[in-house]
Scaffold this motif. Structure first.
Motif, PDB file in Angstrom:
ATOM      1  N   LEU A   1      34.905  37.258  31.614  1.00  0.00           N
ATOM      2  CA  LEU A   1      34.378  37.306  30.705  1.00  0.00           C
ATOM      3  C   LEU A   1      33.565  35.917  29.362  1.00  0.00           C
ATOM      4  O   LEU A   1      34.877  35.529  28.787  1.00  0.00           O
ATOM      5  N   CYS A   2      32.532  35.885  29.309  1.00  0.00           N
ATOM      6  CA  CYS A   2      31.839  34.943  28.857  1.00  0.00           C
ATOM      7  C   CYS A   2      30.853  34.884  27.871  1.00  0.00           C
ATOM      8  O   CYS A   2      30.192  36.417  27.668  1.00  0.00           O
ATOM      9  N   ASP A   3      31.624  34.658  26.885  1.00  0.00           N
ATOM     10  CA  ASP A   3      31.177  35.097  25.479  1.00  0.00           C
ATOM     11  C   ASP A   3      29.359  33.811  24.737  1.00  0.00           C
ATOM     12  O   ASP A   3      30.152  33.114  24.423  1.00  0.00           O
TER      13      ASP A   3
ATOM     14  N   LEU B   1      24.033  28.695  30.202  1.00  0.00           N
ATOM     15  CA  LEU B   1      25.297  28.607  31.292  1.00  0.00           C
ATOM     16  C   LEU B   1      26.206  29.168  30.899  1.00  0.00           C
ATOM     17  O   LEU B   1      27.053  29.895  32.098  1.00  0.00           O
ATOM     18  N   ALA B   2      25.929  30.037  30.092  1.00  0.00           N
ATOM     19  CA  ALA B   2      27.135  31.245  30.028  1.00  0.00           C
ATOM     20  C   ALA B   2      26.797  32.492  31.117  1.00  0.00           C
ATOM     21  O   ALA B   2      27.135  33.075  31.190  1.00  0.00           O
ATOM     22  N   MET B   3      25.400  32.731  31.263  1.00  0.00           N
ATOM     23  CA  MET B   3      25.246  32.986  32.103  1.00  0.00           C
ATOM     24  C   MET B   3      24.673  33.313  33.560  1.00  0.00           C
ATOM     25  O   MET B   3      25.002  33.744  34.337  1.00  0.00           O
TER      26      MET B   3
ATOM     27  N   ILE C   1      16.103  38.331  26.596  1.00  0.00           N
ATOM     28  CA  ILE C   1      17.175  37.941  27.369  1.00  0.00           C
ATOM     29  C   ILE C   1      17.320  38.600  29.573  1.00  0.00           C
ATOM     30  O   ILE C   1      17.854  37.541  30.183  1.00  0.00           O
ATOM     31  N   ILE C   2      17.060  39.741  28.805  1.00  0.00           N
ATOM     32  CA  ILE C   2      16.872  40.339  30.501  1.00  0.00           C
ATOM     33  C   ILE C   2      16.180  39.810  31.419  1.00  0.00           C
ATOM     34  O   ILE C   2      16.396  39.373  32.463  1.00  0.00           O
ATOM     35  N   GLY C   3      14.852  39.304  30.797  1.00  0.00           N
ATOM     36  CA  GLY C   3      13.552  38.371  31.250  1.00  0.00           C
ATOM     37  C   GLY C   3      14.576  37.089  32.039  1.00  0.00           C
ATOM     38  O   GLY C   3      14.724  36.377  33.062  1.00  0.00           O
ATOM     39  N   MET C   4      15.398  37.215  31.347  1.00  0.00           N
ATOM     40  CA  MET C   4      16.224  35.796  31.636  1.00  0.00           C
ATOM     41  C   MET C   4      17.476  35.889  32.781  1.00  0.00           C
ATOM     42  O   MET C   4      18.078  34.658  33.690  1.00  0.00           O
ATOM     43  N   LEU C   5      18.007  36.869  31.830  1.00  0.00           N
ATOM     44  CA  LEU C   5      18.953  36.991  33.183  1.00  0.00           C
ATOM     45  C   LEU C   5      18.822  37.678  34.846  1.00  0.00           C
ATOM     46  O   LEU C   5      19.171  36.954  35.461  1.00  0.00           O
TER      47      LEU C   5
END
Lengths: 92, 271
Positions: B117-119, B130-132, B155-159
């Protein structure tokens, strides 16, 4: 139901306003996502193609995108000076 | 097969670290072997929320730069033997993290754990990207509030574009975790409803964590809420979320506080 709640609470429900504002804002922001790169690329390539045949001022090439609900339009506006023809006859 | 999960949000203060600790502990409580990584370099807090702040020796940056071995930096939880923490550095800044270095650490962890799990830190800068970066799945922590929903959308766009999976043409599986939810206020139309948030973000729901005193109480004492008070409403909500992550079908409901007077008095004294 909402009116009834409004009467009891004496306040206006603000959540529907939040929802509507978000929907409008995000529709707009999603449209913008990744667009600067796309428009820059389109502009550069259009400029290159047209410049092969016509002498152009690069500043006078405008590429714009309008996002509509169902369709989007790509507007290319190129201002060409009078007597523009790069003499192809002379070249050939 | 190890799964790498990023807990992210864009906006700060929505409950990423609290949720990482609770979900990590809940997975470990179900027998899974879990590593939680704090990516908030310079502003680490996962160690504090998990009660391991005095046991940090080496950190993620030391491992990325080869100063320490991964096994030296990992801190084993005192309560759950399947739960490990890789803390962030408090003194360095996020530029000390490299894409390749993080990739190596994640690959090493994949070989030894069931869940990683990356916080993520808040924002959309290097630490967050970098976390995602190496995530298989993403949990987007969202408060029922306009600025949080907007940032979640970003953030969804970045994912969908900046992760290794996205670049390979695959999809990062995304889940929305709604935190600080107050069903009474939502019913009165004072707070965005769950359905509105899900419709706007077009992303499936992992769980609804109710606004609760128990969350603050748990972080005060440095214990994930699922461990500190397993019977509390937020703990049950996190447990349900974890069952869903593990593929179980659990009906979605908002756990409510049990508010007996005696219960309240006892709990107050206990805290």
């Amino acid at each position: 139901m909402m009116n009834l709640l409004r009467l009891i609470g004496g306040r206006t429900a603000s959540a529907p306003v939040a929802r509507e504002r978000l929907q409008i804002l995000l529709a707009h922001e999603r449209g913008l996502r990744g667009q600067p790169e796309l428009l820059g690329l389109l502009r550069a390539e259009i400029l290159a193609v047209v410049s092969r045949h016509v002498v152009l001022d690069p500043e006078k090439v405008v590429v714009r995108m309008e996002r509509g609900k169902h369709v989007s339009t790509l507007e290319v506006d190129i201002e060409v000076p009078n007597g523009f023809e790069r003499s192809l006859a002379a070249a050939s | 097969m190890a799964k790498v999960l990023v807990v992210t949000s864009g906006k700060g203060g929505v409950g990423k670290t609290t949720s990482t600790a609770a979900l990590g502990a809940a997975l470990a409580q179900m027998g899974e072997k879990v590593a939680v990584i704090d990516f908030d370099v310079g502003l680490r807090n996962l160690d504090l929320v998990m009660g391991a702040e005095r046991r940090v020796v080496f950190d993620l940056i030391n491992v990325v730069q080869g100063v320490a071995k991964l096994s030296q930096a990992l801190i084993r939880d005192k309560r759950l033997e399947n739960l490990w923490l890789l803390p962030a550095s408090q003194t360095r800044d996020k530029d000390a993290l490299t894409d390749e270095g993080v990739g190596r650490v994640i690959a090493d962890l994949r070989a030894n754990f069931d869940w990683i799990l990356c916080d993520s830190p808040a924002g959309i800068e290097r630490g967050a990207t970098l976390a995602m970066r190496y995530a298989d799945e993403a949990i987007i922590v969202t408060n029922p509030e306009v600025s949080s929903v907007r940032d979640s959308d970003r953030i969804i766009g970045m994912l969908d574009s900046k992760t290794v999976k996205a670049e390979r043409g695959e999809r990062v599986e995304k889940h929305v975790l709604i935190t600080r939810y107050d069903s009474a206020r939502a019913a009165r139309g004072e707070m965005l409803a769950i359905d509105d948030i899900l419709e706007i973000l077009a992303t499936p729901l992992l769980g609804i964590i109710p606004e609760s005193q128990d969350v603050l109480r748990a972080s005060n004492v440095g214990s994930p809420v699922t461990l500190n008070n397993a019977a509390s409403a937020p703990a049950r909500a996190y447990m349900d979320a974890v069952r869903r992550l593990m593929g179980e079908t659990v009906s979605m409901m908002v756990p409510v506080e049990r508010k007996g007077l005696m219960n309240r008095l006892l709990r107050r004294r206990a805290a």
